[in-house]
Motif scaffolding. Structure first.
Motif, PDB file in Angstrom:
ATOM      1  N   THR A 439     -67.817 -19.249  61.122  1.00 51.49           N
ATOM      2  CA  THR A 439     -68.168 -20.598  60.690  1.00 51.49           C
ATOM      3  C   THR A 439     -69.441 -20.677  59.862  1.00 51.49           C
ATOM      4  OG1 THR A 439     -69.276 -20.897  62.806  1.00 51.49           O
ATOM      5  CG2 THR A 439     -67.013 -21.687  62.643  1.00 51.49           C
ATOM      6  N   GLY A 440     -70.266 -19.636  59.891  1.00 50.02           N
ATOM      7  CA  GLY A 440     -71.508 -19.676  59.129  1.00 50.02           C
ATOM      8  C   GLY A 440     -71.909 -18.303  58.638  1.00 50.02           C
ATOM      9  N   VAL A 441     -72.371 -18.212  57.388  1.00 49.51           N
ATOM     10  CA  VAL A 441     -72.913 -16.962  56.849  1.00 49.51           C
ATOM     11  C   VAL A 441     -74.204 -17.280  56.107  1.00 49.51           C
ATOM     12  CG1 VAL A 441     -70.732 -15.701  56.666  1.00 49.51           C
ATOM     13  CG2 VAL A 441     -71.473 -17.153  54.770  1.00 49.51           C
ATOM     14  N   ALA A 442     -75.167 -16.353  56.159  1.00 48.92           N
ATOM     15  CA  ALA A 442     -76.454 -16.561  55.473  1.00 48.92           C
ATOM     16  C   ALA A 442     -77.101 -15.216  55.198  1.00 48.92           C
ATOM     17  CB  ALA A 442     -77.377 -17.421  56.312  1.00 48.92           C
ATOM     18  N   TYR A 443     -77.665 -15.074  54.005  1.00 51.02           N
ATOM     19  CA  TYR A 443     -78.442 -13.878  53.648  1.00 51.02           C
ATOM     20  C   TYR A 443     -79.910 -14.090  53.995  1.00 51.02           C
ATOM     21  CZ  TYR A 443     -74.838 -11.387  50.980  1.00 51.02           C
ATOM     22  OH  TYR A 443     -73.724 -10.678  50.602  1.00 51.02           O
ATOM     23  N   SER A 444     -80.555 -12.997  54.402  1.00 57.34           N
ATOM     24  CA  SER A 444     -82.010 -13.029  54.566  1.00 57.34           C
ATOM     25  C   SER A 444     -82.645 -13.131  53.178  1.00 57.34           C
ATOM     26  CB  SER A 444     -82.492 -11.768  55.276  1.00 57.34           C
ATOM     27  OG  SER A 444     -82.144 -10.601  54.530  1.00 57.34           O
ATOM     28  N   PRO A 445     -83.875 -13.649  53.089  1.00 55.85           N
ATOM     29  CA  PRO A 445     -84.516 -13.816  51.782  1.00 55.85           C
ATOM     30  C   PRO A 445     -84.628 -12.531  50.972  1.00 55.85           C
ATOM     31  CG  PRO A 445     -85.694 -15.067  53.431  1.00 55.85           C
ATOM     32  CD  PRO A 445     -84.694 -14.243  54.167  1.00 55.85           C
ATOM     33  N   ASP A 446     -84.773 -11.369  51.644  1.00 51.02           N
ATOM     34  CA  ASP A 446     -84.867 -10.117  50.896  1.00 51.02           C
ATOM     35  C   ASP A 446     -83.499  -9.518  50.586  1.00 51.02           C
ATOM     36  OD1 ASP A 446     -83.994  -9.137  53.337  1.00 51.02           O
ATOM     37  OD2 ASP A 446     -85.834  -8.020  53.781  1.00 51.02           O
ATOM     38  N   GLY A 447     -82.441 -10.173  51.056  1.00 58.61           N
ATOM     39  CA  GLY A 447     -81.087  -9.723  50.752  1.00 58.61           C
ATOM     40  C   GLY A 447     -80.614  -8.515  51.522  1.00 58.61           C
ATOM     41  N   LYS A 448     -81.410  -8.046  52.474  1.00 62.68           N
ATOM     42  CA  LYS A 448     -81.045  -6.824  53.193  1.00 62.68           C
ATOM     43  C   LYS A 448     -80.134  -7.077  54.395  1.00 62.68           C
ATOM     44  CE  LYS A 448     -85.225  -4.277  51.891  1.00 62.68           C
ATOM     45  NZ  LYS A 448     -86.429  -3.548  52.394  1.00 62.68           N
ATOM     46  N   THR A 449     -80.139  -8.306  54.892  1.00 67.32           N
ATOM     47  CA  THR A 449     -79.364  -8.621  56.097  1.00 67.32           C
ATOM     48  C   THR A 449     -78.467  -9.826  55.845  1.00 67.32           C
ATOM     49  OG1 THR A 449     -81.172  -7.821  57.493  1.00 67.32           O
ATOM     50  CG2 THR A 449     -79.498  -9.185  58.549  1.00 67.32           C
ATOM     51  N   LEU A 450     -77.256  -9.750  56.388  1.00 65.55           N
ATOM     52  CA  LEU A 450     -76.324 -10.879  56.361  1.00 65.55           C
ATOM     53  C   LEU A 450     -76.078 -11.300  57.803  1.00 65.55           C
ATOM     54  CD1 LEU A 450     -74.328 -12.705  54.731  1.00 65.55           C
ATOM     55  CD2 LEU A 450     -72.583 -10.968  55.201  1.00 65.55           C
ATOM     56  N   ALA A 451     -76.259 -12.580  58.088  1.00 70.81           N
ATOM     57  CA  ALA A 451     -76.004 -13.112  59.422  1.00 70.81           C
ATOM     58  C   ALA A 451     -74.727 -13.931  59.398  1.00 70.81           C
ATOM     59  CB  ALA A 451     -77.171 -13.987  59.885  1.00 70.81           C
ATOM     60  N   SER A 452     -73.968 -13.863  60.500  1.00 69.47           N
ATOM     61  CA  SER A 452     -72.726 -14.628  60.611  1.00 69.47           C
ATOM     62  C   SER A 452     -72.615 -15.248  61.992  1.00 69.47           C
ATOM     63  CB  SER A 452     -71.513 -13.739  60.339  1.00 69.47           C
ATOM     64  OG  SER A 452     -71.456 -12.654  61.261  1.00 69.47           O
ATOM     65  N   GLY A 453     -72.187 -16.507  62.043  1.00 69.51           N
ATOM     66  CA  GLY A 453     -71.945 -17.198  63.301  1.00 69.51           C
ATOM     67  C   GLY A 453     -70.459 -17.452  63.454  1.00 69.51           C
ATOM     68  N   SER A 454     -70.016 -17.597  64.729  1.00 70.99           N
ATOM     69  CA  SER A 454     -68.582 -17.648  64.961  1.00 70.99           C
ATOM     70  C   SER A 454     -68.218 -18.520  66.158  1.00 70.99           C
ATOM     71  CB  SER A 454     -68.049 -16.227  65.185  1.00 70.99           C
ATOM     72  OG  SER A 454     -66.738 -16.211  65.695  1.00 70.99           O
ATOM     73  N   HIS A 455     -66.934 -18.859  66.216  1.00 72.36           N
ATOM     74  CA  HIS A 455     -66.385 -19.542  67.381  1.00 72.36           C
ATOM     75  C   HIS A 455     -66.372 -18.628  68.607  1.00 72.36           C
ATOM     76  CE1 HIS A 455     -65.338 -23.255  65.499  1.00 72.36           C
ATOM     77  NE2 HIS A 455     -64.531 -22.712  64.635  1.00 72.36           N
ATOM     78  N   ASP A 456     -66.657 -17.345  68.428  1.00 74.62           N
ATOM     79  CA  ASP A 456     -66.726 -16.451  69.591  1.00 74.62           C
ATOM     80  C   ASP A 456     -68.082 -16.537  70.291  1.00 74.62           C
ATOM     81  OD1 ASP A 456     -68.491 -14.962  68.032  1.00 74.62           O
ATOM     82  OD2 ASP A 456     -67.078 -13.330  67.668  1.00 74.62           O
ATOM     83  N   ASN A 457     -68.911 -17.531  69.894  1.00 70.21           N
ATOM     84  CA  ASN A 457     -70.207 -17.842  70.521  1.00 70.21           C
ATOM     85  C   ASN A 457     -71.304 -16.840  70.177  1.00 70.21           C
ATOM     86  OD1 ASN A 457     -68.493 -19.669  71.750  1.00 70.21           O
ATOM     87  ND2 ASN A 457     -68.662 -18.776  73.798  1.00 70.21           N
ATOM     88  N   THR A 458     -71.058 -15.955  69.217  1.00 70.53           N
ATOM     89  CA  THR A 458     -72.055 -14.946  68.880  1.00 70.53           C
ATOM     90  C   THR A 458     -72.551 -15.095  67.449  1.00 70.53           C
ATOM     91  OG1 THR A 458     -70.529 -13.276  68.009  1.00 70.53           O
ATOM     92  CG2 THR A 458     -70.860 -13.323  70.406  1.00 70.53           C
ATOM     93  N   ILE A 459     -73.708 -14.459  67.204  1.00 68.59           N
ATOM     94  CA  ILE A 459     -74.222 -14.260  65.848  1.00 68.59           C
ATOM     95  C   ILE A 459     -74.251 -12.754  65.628  1.00 68.59           C
ATOM     96  CG2 ILE A 459     -76.145 -14.576  64.254  1.00 68.59           C
ATOM     97  CD1 ILE A 459     -76.291 -16.635  67.300  1.00 68.59           C
ATOM     98  N   ARG A 460     -73.766 -12.320  64.504  1.00 71.10           N
ATOM     99  CA  ARG A 460     -73.784 -10.889  64.197  1.00 71.10           C
ATOM    100  C   ARG A 460     -74.628 -10.649  62.948  1.00 71.10           C
ATOM    101  NH1 ARG A 460     -68.984  -8.302  67.069  1.00 71.10           N
ATOM    102  NH2 ARG A 460     -68.265 -10.019  68.376  1.00 71.10           N
ATOM    103  N   LEU A 461     -75.404  -9.572  62.994  1.00 68.23           N
ATOM    104  CA  LEU A 461     -76.255  -9.183  61.870  1.00 68.23           C
ATOM    105  C   LEU A 461     -75.666  -7.931  61.234  1.00 68.23           C
ATOM    106  CD1 LEU A 461     -79.820  -9.686  63.414  1.00 68.23           C
ATOM    107  CD2 LEU A 461     -78.376 -11.342  62.202  1.00 68.23           C
ATOM    108  N   TRP A 462     -75.549  -7.964  59.900  1.00 74.33           N
ATOM    109  CA  TRP A 462     -74.939  -6.880  59.139  1.00 74.33           C
ATOM    110  C   TRP A 462     -75.929  -6.329  58.130  1.00 74.33           C
ATOM    111  CZ3 TRP A 462     -69.632  -6.373  60.466  1.00 74.33           C
ATOM    112  CH2 TRP A 462     -69.098  -7.460  61.156  1.00 74.33           C
ATOM    113  N   ASP A 463     -75.921  -5.020  57.946  1.00 76.04           N
ATOM    114  CA  ASP A 463     -76.693  -4.394  56.879  1.00 76.04           C
ATOM    115  C   ASP A 463     -75.987  -4.725  55.563  1.00 76.04           C
ATOM    116  OD1 ASP A 463     -77.380  -2.277  54.855  1.00 76.04           O
ATOM    117  OD2 ASP A 463     -78.692  -1.606  56.475  1.00 76.04           O
ATOM    118  N   ALA A 464     -76.660  -5.471  54.695  1.00 78.88           N
ATOM    119  CA  ALA A 464     -76.016  -5.945  53.469  1.00 78.88           C
ATOM    120  C   ALA A 464     -75.676  -4.818  52.505  1.00 78.88           C
ATOM    121  CB  ALA A 464     -76.912  -6.964  52.769  1.00 78.88           C
ATOM    122  N   ALA A 465     -76.380  -3.704  52.594  1.00 79.44           N
ATOM    123  CA  ALA A 465     -76.128  -2.583  51.681  1.00 79.44           C
ATOM    124  C   ALA A 465     -74.947  -1.749  52.143  1.00 79.44           C
ATOM    125  CB  ALA A 465     -77.374  -1.717  51.558  1.00 79.44           C
TER     126      ALA A 465
END
Length: 645
Positions: A439-465
Motif C-alpha cells: 500500500t505504500g512505497v517511499a525512497y530515502s532522500p539519498d536513494g539508497k533505501t526503498l521502504a514498503s508498507g503492506s496489509h501484512d502489517n509490516t514495513i520492509r526495507l530494501w537495498d535500492a541498488a
C-alpha cells in the motif's frame, strides 16, 4: 441529412463569434474548475450515444459529457453540469438539437446539443444508480424516465414535459425494473421492456395500457429479460433484444408474435432498424454487430472489430453506412461490404480510478497509478500522455520516483513492488516478500533505501541498488497504509489505516530508525484509522490524517501542535508544499483543502473532482499541485496564489 446540415451551420455561426484559438485549445483545459490549469484523463465512462444522423457521439463520463465529431473523432465540447455527481446516462432528442443526461442520483438535465447551453433541469427523481434509462418522444417534447416516486422504483415509468420540466404522468404495471423504453415513430405508443420478462405497450397520451407482450407464439411464457427495444420506421414491428441472446419481433398493433432471431453469441445490448426497415442491426457484449433481414429472419452479416460490448449503433439517413461506438473506446463507420474506419476515443483508458500520483524530481513527468494495475506517465507541462507501464495484476496504491529520477517504484495489491526505468518504461525488477498487498512505497532522500508498507502489517526495507530485502519492521497490529522518510533520511514514519476497498488500521503512527530499523515511538490519539503521514520539509513537523481529521505533531516528541476536526469523508492523503508553508489534503468529500502549515488556518478549498481525492502531490518547485481521484482524472492546480502566504 437535414439534421447534419443544421449542426454544421450552427457550428459555423458559433465559430464566427469566438476566436479560432478557442476551438483549437487542448481538451485538457476544457471545463476546468476554478484554480485548475489542466485535467489529465476524461473520467470513467458509463454511457455512449450517437446523434440520430450519426454525426456526433456523446460520451457520459464521471466528470461530464464529452461530445465528438463522429467523422473525424475529434473532441467538440465538454458539458460539465453534472460535476456534483457523475453522469451515468445520455441520449439525444430525435432532431439532434437536445441532449438529456442523468446523474447517479437521478438528476436530469437538458442541454443544447450544439452550444452546450443548459436548458433546464427536468426532474430530481429518487432513482439511484446506473440503471436509470431515458427516452425522447419523436417530437422531442416528452422525456421518459424509468423511475417512479419511491426510492429505487425502477418498475415505474415517468413522463415529463421536456420543454417546461413539468411531470405529466407515471405508468405502473411492471413487476420488476424497467430496462428499456422506446416510442413508436408517430409518438402514439410507448413500449417498455423489463426484467419481469415482458414488454408493455402504453398509449403515450393517456397512459392507458394497450398490450403485454409475453408469449412466444406457441403459448409458452418467455423466460427472458429484455435489454433493448426498437420500433421499425413504419411503426409496424417491435423488436425486443434480451439477455438470452435472442431478438423477438412482434406486430406493434396486434401484439402477434413474429419470427425470433437466434444465433447471437452474447447478450443483446442495442438494436437499430435501417431507414427502410429491412435490416436490423444488433449489438452484443462480445462486440460483434449482427445484421438480420427483418422479413425473412435470415442472418445477413456479422461486423467484427469491436473488442467489447455495450455498443451503440445508428444507421446513416441513407441506410448505406452504419456507425457504432463501444466501451473498447473506438468509433467505427461500417460500409456495406463489412469494411470499417476505426477512430479511437483518446483519454479514457489512460486512467481509471486513480490511487497514486508522483512528480519526477525534475517536475517534467507525472506518474499515475490506477485501479487497473497500470501506471501512466504524462508530460506535466503539456499534458500529453507519454507511456503506459503494464505488469501489475492488482491496483497500484503507491508510486515513488528515486531521488535521481532514474527509477520508478510501484506498490500493488498483487503483493509485489515493481521497479521501472523511469525514462524508457522498461521493467527492471519485481520485489517479492510481502504476504498481502503493498500500500505504500517511499525512497530515502539519498536513494539508497526503498521502504514498503503492506496489509501484512509490516514495513520492509530494501537495498535500492541490489533490490535485496534488508529488514522487516514489525509493530503495527493492522494494515500499514503509508510510509515516508524524514528529509534527513534518519527517521521513517508509518501510518496504519484502511485502504479504499479494504478495512483495517490500528489507529497509530509509528516512528522508526531508518538505518537500524529500531522502533522509536508510537503516536496515538487517533480514534480512527490513519490513512496518510508526511514530514515537513525541515523535518521538524509530522502530519497524519484519517477519518478523525488531521493531527500536526512535533516530529521528535510527538506532541500535538494542532488538530483539525474531520470533514465529511475524512482525509485520504496529505502533503506539505516544498517551502513548508502549506498543507494540502485530499479529501473523501471530493475536494482538495489547503491549510496554513503553522496555524492550521484554512486557505482554500479546491472543488472540481466528482469522487474522493485519493492522492495529492506538489511539483518540486511548489508551483503546481496534482490531485488524483476515483473519478478517473488528475487535476493540476496552480499554487501561485497560496504558496508562501
Amino acid at each position: 441529412m437535414k439534421i447534419h446540415l443544421t449542426y454544421k451551420i450552427c457550428l459555423l455561426l458559433i465559430s464566427s463569434l469566438f476566436p479560432q484559438s478557442v476551438f483549437a485549445q487542448d481538451y485538457t483545459r476544457w471545463g476546468l474548475p476554478e484554480g485548475a490549469i489542466a485535467r489529465l484523463g476524461k473520467g470513467r465512462i458509463s454511457d455512449i450515444a450517437y446523434s440520430p444522423d450519426g454525426a456526433r457521439l456523446a460520451v457520459a463520463s464521471s466528470i461530464g459529457i464529452w461530445i465528438y465529431d463522429a467523422y473525424s473523432g475529434e473532441e467538440i465540447a465538454l458539458f460539465t453540469g453534472h460535476t456534483d455527481r457523475r453522469t451515468v446516462r445520455v441520449v439525444f432528442s430525435p432532431d439532434g438539437e437536445t441532449i438529456a443526461s442523468a446523474n447517479f442520483y437521478g438528476t436530469i438535465h437538458l442541454w443544447d446539443a450544439v452550444t452546450g447551453t443548459h436548458r433546464l433541469t427536468v426532474a430530481v427523481t429518487n432513482a439511484i444508480g446506473y440503471d436509470v434509462r431515458l427516452a425522447f418522444s419523436p417530437d422531442g417534447r416528452t422525456l421518459v424516465v424509468n423511475a417512479g416516486d419511491s426510492l429505487l422504483s425502477y418498475n415505474a415509468i415517468s413522463l415529463w414535459d421536456a420543454v417546461t420540466g413539468v411531470h405529466k404522468q407515471t405508468l405502473e404495471g411492471h413487476t420488476a425494473p424497467v430496462t428499456c423504453m422506446a416510442f413508436s415513430p408517430d409518438g402514439g405508443t410507448l413500449a417498455s421492456g423489463s426484467k419481469d420478462e415482458t414488454i408493455r405497450l402504453w398509449d403515450a397520451v393517456t397512459g392507458a395500457h394497450k398490450h403485454t407482450l409475453k408469449d412466444d407464439g406457441d403459448g409458452k411464457v418467455l423466460s427472458i429479460a429484455f435489454s433493448s427495444i426498437a420500433f421499425s420506421p413504419d411503426g409496424g414491428t417491435i423488436a425486443g433484444g434480451s439477455w438470452d441472446s435472442t431478438i423477438r419481433l412482434w406486430d406493434a398493433v396486434t401484439g402477434a408474435h413474429k419470427p425470433t432471431l437466434e444465433g447471437n453469441s452474447s447478450s443483446i445490448t442495442c438494436l437499430a432498424f435501417s431507414p427502410d426497415g429491412g435490416t436490423l442491426a444488433v449489438g452484443g457484449y462480445t462486440g460483434n454487430i449482427d445484421l438480420w433481414d427483418t422479413v425473412t429472419g435470415v442472418h445477413k452479416q456479422s461486423l467484427k472489430g469491436h473488442t467489447s460490448g455495450d455498443i451503440t449503433v445508428v444507421f446513416s439517413p441513407s441506410g448505406k453506412t452504419l456507425s457504432s461506438a463501444s466501451f473498447d473506446m473506438t468509433m467505427r463507420r461500417w460500409e456495406a461490404d463489412g469494411s470499417n474506419k476505426r477512430m479511437a476515443l483518446e483519454g479514457y483508458d489512460e486512467i481509471s480510478i486513480v490511487f497514486s500520483v508522483a512528480f519526477s524530481p525534475d517536475g517534467g513527468t507525472l506518474a499515475v497509478g490506477s485501479y487497473t494495475g497500470n501506471i501512466d506517465l504524462w508530460d506535466a507541462v503539456t499534458g500529453v500522455h507519454k507511456q503506459r507501464l503494464k505488469g501489475h495484476t492488482g491496483l497500484v496504491g503507491s508510486i515513488a520516483f528515486s531521488p535521481d529520477g532514474g527509477t520508478l517504484a510501484s506498490g500493488s495489491t498483487d503483493r509485489t513492488i515493481r521497479l521501472w526505468d523511469a525514462n524508457t518504461g522498461v521493467h527492471k525488477q519485481s520485489l517479492k516478500g510481502h504476504t498481502h498487498g503493498v500500500t505504500g512505497v517511499a525512497y530515502s532522500p539519498d536513494g539508497k533505501t526503498l521502504a514498503s508498507g503492506s496489509h501484512d502489517n509490516t514495513i520492509r526495507l530494501w537495498d535500492a541498488a541490489t533490490s535485496v530485502q534488508v529488514q522487516t519492521l514489525k509493530g503495527h497490529t493492522e494494515s500499514v497504509r503509508s510510509v515516508t522518510f524524514g528529509p534527513d533520511g534518519k527517521t521513517l514514519a508509518s501510518a496504519s489505516g484502511r485502504h479504499p476497498y479494504q478495512s483495517g488500521g490500528d489507529n497509530t503512527i509509528r516512528l522508526w530508525d531508518a538505518v537500524t530499523g529500531e522502533y522509536r515511538r508510537v503516536l496515538t490519539g487517533y480514534t480512527q484509522p490513519v490513512n496518510c503521514v508526511a514530514f515537513s520539509p525541515d523535518g521538524k513537523t509530522l502530519v497524519g490524517g484519517g477519518e478523525d481529521g488531521l493531527h500536526l505533531r512535533d516530529a521528535v516528541t510527538g506532541i500535538h501542535k494542532w488538530i483539525r476536526k474531520p470533514d465529511a469523508g475524512g482525509v485520504e492523503s496529505v502533503t506539505f508544499s516544498p517551502d513548508g508553508s502549506t498543507i494540502a489534503i485530499g479529501s473523501g468529500n471530493f475536494t482538495v483543502i489547503l491549510l496554513d502549515a503553522v496555524t492550521g488556518a484554512h486557505k482554500k478549498t479546491l472543488k472540481g473532482h466528482t469522487r474522493w481525492v485519493s492522492d495529492v502531490v506538489f511539483s518540486p518547485d511548489g508551483g503546481t499541485l496534482a490531485s488524483g481521484s476515483a473519478d478517473g482524472t488528475v487535476l493540476l492546480w496552480s499554487m501561485t496564489p497560496y504558496i508562501g502566504r
